[in-house]
Design an enzyme around this catalytic site. Structure first.
Site, mmCIF file in Angstrom:
data_model
loop_
_atom_site.group_PDB
_atom_site.id
_atom_site.type_symbol
_atom_site.label_atom_id
_atom_site.label_comp_id
_atom_site.label_asym_id
_atom_site.label_seq_id
_atom_site.Cartn_x
_atom_site.Cartn_y
_atom_site.Cartn_z
ATOM 1 N N ASP A 38 0.814 -1.216 0.000
ATOM 2 C CA ASP A 38 0.000 0.000 0.000
ATOM 3 C C ASP A 38 0.844 1.261 0.000
ATOM 4 O OD1 ASP A 38 -2.171 -1.683 0.174
ATOM 5 O OD2 ASP A 38 -2.407 -1.442 2.338
ATOM 6 N N LYS A 39 0.242 2.331 -0.459
ATOM 7 C CA LYS A 39 0.924 3.632 -0.500
ATOM 8 C C LYS A 39 1.542 3.986 0.845
ATOM 9 C CE LYS A 39 -0.035 8.590 -0.829
ATOM 10 N NZ LYS A 39 -1.068 9.627 -0.991
#
Length: 299
Positions: A133-134
């Site tokens: 994830d970011k």
């Protein structure tokens, strides 16, 4: 763009949507798998046969032009050879362009720093074998050619590639270790989120407590499957969301963080050409260690 219609015949969902929209069946299948097409408000499989009168909703994401040019974004390249590159991704960097993110991704940086990338995942995701994830930091492996990509994908599928994370959780986890096994799919109320649900894909996460604090628990996680947001969803499922995660955890956080305290710390894989087993480790980011140090002092 949102489209709603009632089925006028009994037919496979992917075939019906393809004929109505003019999109390929593979394109429709991806929308279905990602939860953007529902039948009577439920996410279903692409091969489901819809009945006359079923309400079909296609809530297609806004696809604006993506910037796939090389961008000089600093990268921590842990290892690189002719087949693979191992990257220690910082928190805040999106892996590839998609909904709401059009540029300044890991892919843009890879196109600048690396001399080649596999093409199996197309022009939008060159070299990308798996994602984090970011706002999750840590290790991921990138394929520099198609042979390496196929080998790495097979390792992930066969669970011979190990992906180990550490996270700080809210509350005190009672068991020293355990396995969380559920089904995970798109949240029907918020399509950008995932949720544990009856109709979803199998998701298995193993965990082990590293250290307990007064109101927090430092844990190690190992993925058996790789669903979107899996550790974050499973942590919430057992009642201990990840610190800093405003999507699946507390809205009002105790610490001033830009994202969840979740770090991909260890990656174990077999080299696609040499067959050598390789282990990579990435130290915790400074913002993570500062929180642990503060909790140690309080203990």
């Amino acid at each position: 763009m949102k489209t709603e219609f009632y089925s006028e015949k009994s037919e496979r969902l992917d075939v019906l949507c393809s004929s109505l929209t003019g999109k390929t069946r593979s394109g429709i299948k991806k929308l279905i798998d990602d939860g953007f097409i529902t039948v009577n408000g439920q996410t279903v499989k692409a091969g489901k046969t819809v009945k006359v009168g079923d309400l079909i909703v296609i809530d297609e994401p806004d696809l604006k032009p993506l910037d796939l040019s090389p961008i000089n974004i600093p990268l921590d390249i842990v290892y690189q050879d002719n087949d693979i590159a191992v990257i220690n991704k910082p928190q805040g960097l999106t892996v590839h362009a998609g909904n709401g993110v059009k540029s300044a991704t890991l892919v843009n940086a890879l196109l600048y720093h690396l001399d080649s990338l596999s093409g199996i995942n197309g022009v939008i995701r060159p070299g990308i074998v798996h994602r984090i994830d970011k706002d999750t930091s840590g290790l991921l492996v990138v394929a520099k050619n198609d042979k390496a990509h196929l080998s790495l994908s097979e390792q992930i599928k066969n669970k011979t590639c190990r992906r180990i994370y550490v996270a700080l959780l809210e509350g005190v986890v009672s068991n020293d270790n355990g396995t969380i096994a559920t089904l995970i799919g798109r949240d029907e109320k918020n399509r950008t989120k995932m949720a544990v649900k009856e109709k979803g894909r199998r998701a298995v996460t193993h965990y082990e407590v590293i250290k307990r604090y007064k109101n927090y628990t430092y844990c190690k996680f190992e993925l058996e499957t790789g669903r979107t947001h899996q550790i974050r969803v499973h942590s919430r499922y057992i009642g201990h969301p990840i610190v800093g995660d405003k999507v699946y955890g507390k809205k009002n956080q105790a610490f001033n963080l830009d994202g969840q305290l979740l770090h991909a710390t260890t990656l174990v894989l077999t080299h696609p050409t040499t067959n050598e087993q390789m282990t990579f480790n990435a130290p915790l980011p400074d913002y993570f260690t500062k929180i642990l140090d503060k909790l140690d002092r309080q203990n």
